[in-house]
Design a protein around this motif. Sequence first.
Motif, PDB file in Angstrom:
ATOM      1  N   GLN A 164     -34.392  47.350  96.293  1.00  0.00           N
ATOM      2  CA  GLN A 164     -35.250  46.856  97.510  1.00  0.00           C
ATOM      3  C   GLN A 164     -35.930  45.830  97.574  1.00  0.00           C
ATOM      4  OE1 GLN A 164     -34.812  49.982 100.553  1.00  0.00           O
ATOM      5  NE2 GLN A 164     -36.495  48.725 101.745  1.00  0.00           N
ATOM      6  N   PHE A 165     -36.176  44.758  98.617  1.00  0.00           N
ATOM      7  CA  PHE A 165     -37.433  44.133  98.785  1.00  0.00           C
ATOM      8  C   PHE A 165     -37.284  44.110 100.209  1.00  0.00           C
ATOM      9  CE2 PHE A 165     -39.209  40.115 100.705  1.00  0.00           C
ATOM     10  CZ  PHE A 165     -40.050  39.779  99.170  1.00  0.00           C
ATOM     11  N   THR A 166     -38.689  44.066 100.439  1.00  0.00           N
ATOM     12  CA  THR A 166     -39.395  44.765 101.318  1.00  0.00           C
ATOM     13  C   THR A 166     -40.700  44.104 102.038  1.00  0.00           C
ATOM     14  OG1 THR A 166     -39.261  46.506 101.456  1.00  0.00           O
ATOM     15  CG2 THR A 166     -40.491  46.461 103.103  1.00  0.00           C
ATOM     16  N   PHE A 167     -39.951  43.060 103.243  1.00  0.00           N
ATOM     17  CA  PHE A 167     -40.931  42.349 103.435  1.00  0.00           C
ATOM     18  C   PHE A 167     -41.315  42.346 105.378  1.00  0.00           C
ATOM     19  CE2 PHE A 167     -41.175  38.687 106.189  1.00  0.00           C
ATOM     20  CZ  PHE A 167     -42.070  37.410 105.723  1.00  0.00           C
ATOM     21  N   TYR A 168     -42.593  42.440 104.955  1.00  0.00           N
ATOM     22  CA  TYR A 168     -43.557  43.562 106.160  1.00  0.00           C
ATOM     23  C   TYR A 168     -43.862  42.144 107.634  1.00  0.00           C
ATOM     24  CZ  TYR A 168     -43.307  47.536 104.923  1.00  0.00           C
ATOM     25  OH  TYR A 168     -43.525  48.730 103.863  1.00  0.00           O
ATOM     26  N   GLU A 169     -42.934  41.772 108.551  1.00  0.00           N
ATOM     27  CA  GLU A 169     -43.819  40.911 109.413  1.00  0.00           C
ATOM     28  C   GLU A 169     -44.137  40.619 109.960  1.00  0.00           C
ATOM     29  OE1 GLU A 169     -41.694  37.695 113.142  1.00  0.00           O
ATOM     30  OE2 GLU A 169     -40.894  40.079 112.326  1.00  0.00           O
ATOM     31  N   GLY A 170     -45.492  40.537 110.871  1.00  0.00           N
ATOM     32  CA  GLY A 170     -46.247  40.234 111.436  1.00  0.00           C
ATOM     33  C   GLY A 170     -45.705  40.367 112.801  1.00  0.00           C
ATOM     34  N   PRO A 171     -45.437  41.175 113.909  1.00  0.00           N
ATOM     35  CA  PRO A 171     -44.670  41.464 115.307  1.00  0.00           C
ATOM     36  C   PRO A 171     -45.384  40.553 115.838  1.00  0.00           C
ATOM     37  CG  PRO A 171     -46.209  43.396 114.819  1.00  0.00           C
ATOM     38  CD  PRO A 171     -45.883  42.960 113.324  1.00  0.00           C
ATOM     39  N   PRO A 172     -44.319  40.048 116.961  1.00  0.00           N
ATOM     40  CA  PRO A 172     -44.520  39.117 117.955  1.00  0.00           C
ATOM     41  C   PRO A 172     -45.434  40.492 119.513  1.00  0.00           C
ATOM     42  CG  PRO A 172     -42.798  38.981 117.544  1.00  0.00           C
ATOM     43  CD  PRO A 172     -43.227  39.852 116.284  1.00  0.00           C
ATOM     44  N   THR A 173     -45.957  40.172 120.166  1.00  0.00           N
ATOM     45  CA  THR A 173     -46.566  40.773 120.862  1.00  0.00           C
ATOM     46  C   THR A 173     -45.318  40.024 122.730  1.00  0.00           C
ATOM     47  OG1 THR A 173     -49.107  40.703 120.850  1.00  0.00           O
ATOM     48  CG2 THR A 173     -48.477  41.046 123.029  1.00  0.00           C
ATOM     49  N   ALA A 174     -44.782  40.827 123.371  1.00  0.00           N
ATOM     50  CA  ALA A 174     -43.314  40.567 123.319  1.00  0.00           C
ATOM     51  C   ALA A 174     -44.129  40.673 125.437  1.00  0.00           C
ATOM     52  CB  ALA A 174     -42.202  41.321 123.881  1.00  0.00           C
ATOM     53  N   ASN A 175     -45.168  40.257 125.263  1.00  0.00           N
ATOM     54  CA  ASN A 175     -45.519  40.167 127.105  1.00  0.00           C
ATOM     55  C   ASN A 175     -46.532  38.434 127.574  1.00  0.00           C
ATOM     56  OD1 ASN A 175     -48.127  40.139 125.489  1.00  0.00           O
ATOM     57  ND2 ASN A 175     -49.077  40.880 127.565  1.00  0.00           N
ATOM     58  N   GLY A 176     -46.048  37.839 126.217  1.00  0.00           N
ATOM     59  CA  GLY A 176     -45.724  36.406 126.258  1.00  0.00           C
ATOM     60  C   GLY A 176     -44.571  35.289 125.984  1.00  0.00           C
ATOM     61  N   ARG A 177     -44.368  35.023 126.334  1.00  0.00           N
ATOM     62  CA  ARG A 177     -43.656  33.483 126.402  1.00  0.00           C
ATOM     63  C   ARG A 177     -43.085  33.200 125.291  1.00  0.00           C
ATOM     64  NH1 ARG A 177     -43.070  32.817 131.909  1.00  0.00           N
ATOM     65  NH2 ARG A 177     -41.404  33.572 132.531  1.00  0.00           N
ATOM     66  N   PRO A 178     -41.820  33.088 123.871  1.00  0.00           N
ATOM     67  CA  PRO A 178     -42.427  32.702 122.456  1.00  0.00           C
ATOM     68  C   PRO A 178     -42.390  30.995 123.255  1.00  0.00           C
ATOM     69  CG  PRO A 178     -40.425  33.318 123.273  1.00  0.00           C
ATOM     70  CD  PRO A 178     -41.024  33.259 124.215  1.00  0.00           C
ATOM     71  N   GLY A 179     -42.744  30.105 121.773  1.00  0.00           N
ATOM     72  CA  GLY A 179     -42.997  28.993 122.130  1.00  0.00           C
ATOM     73  C   GLY A 179     -42.567  28.105 120.640  1.00  0.00           C
ATOM     74  N   VAL A 180     -42.533  26.849 120.493  1.00  0.00           N
ATOM     75  CA  VAL A 180     -42.659  26.038 119.760  1.00  0.00           C
ATOM     76  C   VAL A 180     -43.066  26.312 118.571  1.00  0.00           C
ATOM     77  CG1 VAL A 180     -43.739  24.150 120.272  1.00  0.00           C
ATOM     78  CG2 VAL A 180     -41.298  23.610 119.086  1.00  0.00           C
ATOM     79  N   HIS A 181     -43.733  26.688 118.571  1.00  0.00           N
ATOM     80  CA  HIS A 181     -44.461  27.130 117.156  1.00  0.00           C
ATOM     81  C   HIS A 181     -44.388  28.179 116.372  1.00  0.00           C
ATOM     82  CE1 HIS A 181     -47.230  29.516 120.420  1.00  0.00           C
ATOM     83  NE2 HIS A 181     -47.580  29.780 119.366  1.00  0.00           N
ATOM     84  N   HIS A 182     -43.814  29.174 117.718  1.00  0.00           N
ATOM     85  CA  HIS A 182     -42.799  30.539 116.888  1.00  0.00           C
ATOM     86  C   HIS A 182     -41.671  30.103 116.181  1.00  0.00           C
ATOM     87  CE1 HIS A 182     -45.493  32.541 120.180  1.00  0.00           C
ATOM     88  NE2 HIS A 182     -46.128  32.984 118.986  1.00  0.00           N
ATOM     89  N   VAL A 183     -41.251  29.088 116.157  1.00  0.00           N
ATOM     90  CA  VAL A 183     -39.992  28.589 115.749  1.00  0.00           C
ATOM     91  C   VAL A 183     -39.934  28.378 114.429  1.00  0.00           C
ATOM     92  CG1 VAL A 183     -37.902  26.762 115.986  1.00  0.00           C
ATOM     93  CG2 VAL A 183     -38.974  27.976 117.548  1.00  0.00           C
ATOM     94  N   LEU A 184     -40.862  27.399 114.066  1.00  0.00           N
ATOM     95  CA  LEU A 184     -41.458  27.289 112.503  1.00  0.00           C
ATOM     96  C   LEU A 184     -42.394  28.900 112.423  1.00  0.00           C
ATOM     97  CD1 LEU A 184     -42.525  24.844 110.347  1.00  0.00           C
ATOM     98  CD2 LEU A 184     -44.463  24.406 111.578  1.00  0.00           C
ATOM     99  N   ALA A 185     -42.860  29.104 112.399  1.00  0.00           N
ATOM    100  CA  ALA A 185     -42.809  30.322 112.245  1.00  0.00           C
ATOM    101  C   ALA A 185     -41.610  31.245 111.136  1.00  0.00           C
ATOM    102  CB  ALA A 185     -44.186  31.499 112.942  1.00  0.00           C
ATOM    103  N   ARG A 186     -41.350  31.660 112.270  1.00  0.00           N
ATOM    104  CA  ARG A 186     -39.978  32.871 112.198  1.00  0.00           C
ATOM    105  C   ARG A 186     -38.832  32.312 110.903  1.00  0.00           C
ATOM    106  NH1 ARG A 186     -40.569  36.610 115.827  1.00  0.00           N
ATOM    107  NH2 ARG A 186     -38.685  37.749 115.946  1.00  0.00           N
ATOM    108  N   ALA A 187     -39.015  30.685 111.160  1.00  0.00           N
ATOM    109  CA  ALA A 187     -37.802  29.480 110.668  1.00  0.00           C
ATOM    110  C   ALA A 187     -38.617  30.027 109.012  1.00  0.00           C
ATOM    111  CB  ALA A 187     -38.327  28.631 110.213  1.00  0.00           C
ATOM    112  N   TYR A 188     -39.581  30.220 108.373  1.00  0.00           N
ATOM    113  CA  TYR A 188     -39.821  31.053 107.101  1.00  0.00           C
ATOM    114  C   TYR A 188     -40.493  32.004 106.916  1.00  0.00           C
ATOM    115  CZ  TYR A 188     -43.157  26.415 107.068  1.00  0.00           C
ATOM    116  OH  TYR A 188     -43.359  24.923 107.021  1.00  0.00           O
ATOM    117  N   LYS A 189     -39.961  32.750 107.548  1.00  0.00           N
ATOM    118  CA  LYS A 189     -40.449  34.262 107.500  1.00  0.00           C
ATOM    119  C   LYS A 189     -38.641  35.004 106.929  1.00  0.00           C
ATOM    120  CE  LYS A 189     -43.865  35.231 111.096  1.00  0.00           C
ATOM    121  NZ  LYS A 189     -44.282  36.298 111.808  1.00  0.00           N
ATOM    122  N   ASP A 190     -37.815  33.570 107.570  1.00  0.00           N
ATOM    123  CA  ASP A 190     -36.441  34.087 107.874  1.00  0.00           C
ATOM    124  C   ASP A 190     -35.546  33.875 106.833  1.00  0.00           C
ATOM    125  OD1 ASP A 190     -33.895  35.304 108.658  1.00  0.00           O
ATOM    126  OD2 ASP A 190     -32.913  32.703 108.350  1.00  0.00           O
ATOM    127  N   ALA A 191     -36.929  32.613 105.657  1.00  0.00           N
ATOM    128  CA  ALA A 191     -36.181  32.302 104.392  1.00  0.00           C
ATOM    129  C   ALA A 191     -36.880  32.986 103.496  1.00  0.00           C
ATOM    130  CB  ALA A 191     -36.760  30.289 104.000  1.00  0.00           C
TER     131      ALA A 191
END
Length: 313
Positions: free
Chosen positions: A41-68
């Motif tokens: 098993q490989f475990t990847f701990y992602e820093g979770p977002p706060t869903a009381n604010g809308r996501p922005g374009v910068h989140h696309v870049l960060a989450r693309a890195y986290k997905d890779a």
Amino acid sequence: MGFTPASPRVHFPQLEEEILRLWADHDVFRKTLAAREGRPQFTFYEGPPTANGRPGVHHVLARAYKDAIPRYRTMRGYYVPRKAGWDTHGLPVEIEVEKELGLNSKREIEAYGVAEFNRRCRESVFRYEQEWVRLSERIGFWLDYEHPYVTYSNEYIESVWWILRQLWDRGLLYQGYKVVPFCPRCGTPLSSHEVALGYQETEDPSVYVRLRLRDRPDTSLLVWTTTPWTLPANVACAVHPQVVYVKVRQGEERLWLARDRVEAVLQGPYQVEEEAAGSALVGLAYEPLFRFYPEQDHLWRVWPAEFVTTEEG
């Protein structure tokens, strides 16, 4: 063997949507997990977002890195569970609710009622959950949103305390001191990210001040500073050893300042009486603007023991 013709005109958004539909129709994410069960098993701990604010374009870049990273580990044969999470603690949640209620301080929160304030915070943290899910699905970020962890749940909080206890038992926790940014309104330290969010354009608060020389009462250093609030604690002035400074006379007053700044700073007629490199000014003693007088704690007086030094110290 025939091949499907490939058009030279590719509509990439449409192509992406077709791939996403293919993954969804065949439940590819679940199948990648099932195919690797029982493997290391490989475990990847992602820093979770706060869903009381809308996501922005910068989140696309960060989450693309986290997905890779999980994708790469999955292709290497590891079992990589991807658990989604929601950050439900911290200043972003509190500040959002404070704005909604028109509250401006912790004292006002206490008057409003801590329990009711917390209830409003819990309601707000999932306000934009579906927008986050849609964004993640649209960019192909695979996460298990059906079984997320939520930081305000007792189970999660107890897990954090359990981890801290393990660190304590191993002697890895200690009490120390660290200088951190602090918000007096919020009553809490701030992260560098939170401090960066508060930057705004302001007028330059720089000022020019005269610092009278001790042994030449008619001569002063003309000093420029962008931090005038530090002047009461000033203990030295800096000069560059290779910059040329001039002593000019205006009426009965004489001023030392950089030669290249004379025209920009002085108004009215003046006369240059002397020139010298900054190194020649080192050691001059001047009278600073203020000193706290401890015997009468509301008074300030001159402290005649300050000196000119070079930029190198």
